[in-house]
Design a protein around this motif. Structure first.
Motif: not given
Length: 150
Positions: A63-66, A120-123
């Motif tokens: 999992k990666v968040a912004i 941000f998910r697509k980025m």
């Protein structure tokens, strides 16, 4: 909606607990991919065994968040990282000082990039290594970086 569609969506959205429950129920043949989700009953799962699957991360979630980190009064940088602490540490290493604050944003938050709108998910899919700078923001607008990473 079919179980298959929900399973794929849970993987895409990195919903680890749901994906691991479905995985467990599929392995135990309590459901099939072609069942309607109305037939999905998580209570028939052995919750301890599912917890172990989640702990072992058998589905390989990363999992990666912004995070939005405040650089100075009106300037912010967006950093993809797998934790708030790692985003702050990366900020310190990259910019040589601590951020004024750090807040997690939703990956589904959309922004304008050029003439397009992107989440941000697509980025996040554009990057292979994390942490990474996704862009900068000031009162004028967002500037997308070329992917500064360590």
């Amino acid at each position: 909606m079919l179980v298959k569609e929900l399973y794929l969506e849970s993987i895409k959205l990195e919903e680890s607990p749901l994906a691991h429950y479905i995985y467990y129920l599929l392995k135990k043949q309590k459901i099939s991919l072609n069942d309607d989700v109305s037939q999905l009953n998580l209570d028939v799962a052995d919750h301890q065994k599912v917890a172990e699957l989640i702990e072992k991360n058998v589905l390989g979630f990363h999992k990666v968040a912004i995070y939005s980190l405040k650089m100075k009064q009106n300037d912010y940088v967006f950093i993809f990282a797998d934790s708030k602490q790692k985003a702050i540490q990366f900020f310190k290493e990259t910019f040589g000082h601590a951020p004024m604050n750090c807040h997690e944003y939703s990956l589904d938050c959309e922004l304008t990039r050029g003439n397009n709108v992107i989440s941000f998910r697509k980025m996040k899919m554009e990057y292979e290594r994390f942490p990474v700078v996704a862009g900068f923001f000031n009162r004028v607008g967002m500037t997308v970086a070329s992917g500064v990473s360590l």
